[in-house]
Design an enzyme around this catalytic site. Structure first.
Site: not given
Ligand SMILES: O=P(O)(O)OC[C@H]1O[C@](O)(CO)[C@@H](O)[C@@H]1O
Length: 551
Positions: A208, A214, A274-275, A360, A391
């Site tokens: 964005k 990163e 963004g999310r 967030e 499990h």
């Protein structure tokens, strides 16, 4: 700016606290006394069937939760969001992810711009690009068609695309694969491209802001890999970036600075968090993989849930009820976390996706006017697909001391019908889905355990207390539309909780300090003595230890 209501001062909050204190959950009795409970607490929202009846809900609790919605102005705030009011106050922005899925031809004018028209103009570009890649018209520098799309992004620019790609694998065009690089751990990019052929690889750099360390680092690493590998084969690389890199961003100037032609870039807008962006151009990798027609169905699914949320009275409004219920569990019954348990292997990244969406958004300690919240906020979302979770950690949900509300998700159909002898394997799977919520709700009493001839000494260990709340969400099949509906459901649940707590669910200032410190510490990590001396004693010792042990 509206002043948020201090929810703890409302009448309904006080009533909920009293109801919670007196609550003696007894789902066995509640179902026995009310033969209509299952039916009355099951709802249809678009194509989803949602059963809330195994929750710790009584008619009084429901009434108090609906009054709470009233007192905090939930409907007013929902309508403000949908209309494009700047409810993201700490960033001064509208919150318009719902505009991303409005139908073509609709209109919503915000700050003089028709945002729906903008959305469809950009979608048309994404679709044209997707068609070119899918048809083989878009080729790499050596004229070969694209076989692998690598999406480089992080957070919302990764989790939505990867989750949706995994969820919709049966719809992916044969001969096309997507991979995803997010982590700045160099292992991620190295492993992801190791066996790829750059001649048939297309990279989508999704960010964005186009300023995320990163993503830009990974994009440079992959660009070097691509150019170096092509050069090592004697292939001219002049056009390689143009043919093998496209971008998605709200900052098209920075895309150009990176060296990607803005012609090969797809935009979106600062009013999409963004999310909340998988249904914008951030979903380009998905649009390429499943094609424009299926992507349009995906968007229609979101829209169907938006319509349910916008128009259904709150007493039958599933996102509203689920959001309010989560508040009841968090603030009045002491729940700290919330499990999401998809009985669908294709949804294996859904819990991770929801972690960003919910945590967030609602992990905040102040209200949107800066005043401290007077109560707990945010739930810790976690989960794994059934039956793997059964499990592993279900023990704690069934018999542990903590209250963990859980959402179970399943589909009537599977993409892979198979038989094991007489047994339909999908039905074996679904039997587990149905069994778990029944076991959690109704448990097993000491008398029932004894009646099985169990040694008295181990009776307590084999009792299941029951009254562990669950919500069951079902749909006919995991289609693009149903996935869109599920995502929008959780977006709106998150919104409802944020409104009750009076927080801005659309900023994320809490991620900034760590980013800033990482930048500041980089010289110290690289060996700068002055920078190291300026750090705190613990960090200094850790960095020194690292420097002494690196190879
Ligand atoms: O898409 P961008 O701008 O690279 O940001 C990636 C992610 O980083 C965050 O800003 C958090 O640091 C998320 O909100 C966002 O989804």
């Amino acid at each position: 700016m509206d002043t948020p209501v201090d929810v703890t001062t409302t009448d309904s909050w006080t009533r909920l606290a009293a109801l919670a204190a007196d609550l003696q959950p007894d789902l066995r009795r509640w179902f026995a006394e009310d033969p209509h409970r299952a039916e009355q607490l099951s709802f249809d929202a678009a194509d989803l069937r949602v059963d809330l009846s195994k929750n710790l809900l009584t008619p009084d609790v429901i009434r108090a939760l609906l009054d709470l919605a009233d007192e905090v102005g939930l409907e007013r705030r929902r309508d403000a969001m949908l209309a494009g009011e700047k409810i993201n106050v700490t960033e001064g922005r509208s919150v318009l992810h719902t505009a991303l899925r409005r139908a073509e031809g609709d209109s919503l004018v915000v700050d003089g711009e028709d945002v729906v028209a903008q959305v469809h103009a950009e979608l048309a570009k994404v679709y044209a690009f997707a068609d070119q890649v899918r048809s083989g018209e878009w080729t790499g520098v050596t004229g070969k068609r694209i076989e692998t799309v690598v999406n480089i992004g992080i957070g919302g620019s990764d989790l939505g695309p990867v989750m949706a790609y995994e969820a919709l694998k049966p719809y992916v065009q044969d001969g096309l694969t997507c991979r995803f690089i997010s982590n700045i751990d160099p292992t991620d990019s190295a492993e992801t491209v190791a066996d790829l052929d750059p001649e048939t690889t297309l990279v989508i750099v999704a960010s964005k802001t186009f300023g995320t360390l990163e993503t830009l680092t990974n994009a440079r690493l992959v660009r070097s890999w691509l150019l170096d590998t092509l050069a090592s084969r004697g292939i001219a690389t002049d056009d390689a970036v143009a043919k093998h890199f496209v971008a998605v961003s709200t900052a098209l100037d920075k895309v150009a600075d990176f060296g990607i032609d803005p012609e090969n870039a797809f935009g979106f807008w600062d009013w999409v968090g963004g999310r909340y962006s998988v249904d914008s151009a951030i979903g380009t990798s998905l649009a390429v993989a499943i094609g424009p027609e299926r992507f349009t169905e995906f968007l229609a699914g979101f829209r169907a849930m938006d319509e349910h949320f916008a128009t259904t009275p709150l007493g039958r409004n599933v996102p509203a009820l689920m959001g309010l219920l989560n508040v009841f569990y968090t603030n009045h019954l002491g729940a700290h976390s919330h499990a999401v348990l998809p009985y669908a292997q294709y949804l294996h990244r859904f819990p991770a996706y929801l972690q960003q969406l919910t945590m967030e958004s609602n992990g905040k300690g102040v209200r949107w006017d800066g005043s401290p919240v007077g109560t707990d906020t945010g739930e810790i979302f976690w989960g794994e697909p059934g039956t793997n979770g059964q499990h592993a950690f279900y023990q704690l949900i069934h018999q542990g001391t903590r209250l963990i509300p859980a959402d179970f998700i399943a589909f009537a159909e599977t993409a892979h019908p198979q038989r094991d002898g007489e047994a339909d394997v999908h039905e074996l799977f679904l039997a587990n889905f149905f069994a778990q919520t029944a076991a959690l709700a109704f448990g097993k009493t000491a008398e029932e355990v004894r009646a099985e001839g169990t040694d008295e000494a181990v009776v307590p260990a084999r009792v299941f207390p029951g009254n562990r709340p669950t919500t069951s969400i079902m749909a006919a099949a995991l289609t693009p539309s149903v996935l869109g509906q599920l995502i929008a459901l959780y977006e709106h649940i998150t919104f409802v909780q944020g409104v009750v707590w009076g927080i801005d669910s659309f900023d994320q200032w809490g991620v900034e300090l760590g980013k800033q410190l990482a930048k500041d510490l980089t010289p110290a990590v690289a060996g700068d003595a002055d920078a190291l001396a300026a750090t705190d004693p613990s960090t200094r010792a850790l960095i020194s230890w690292y420097r002494a042990h690196r190879s």
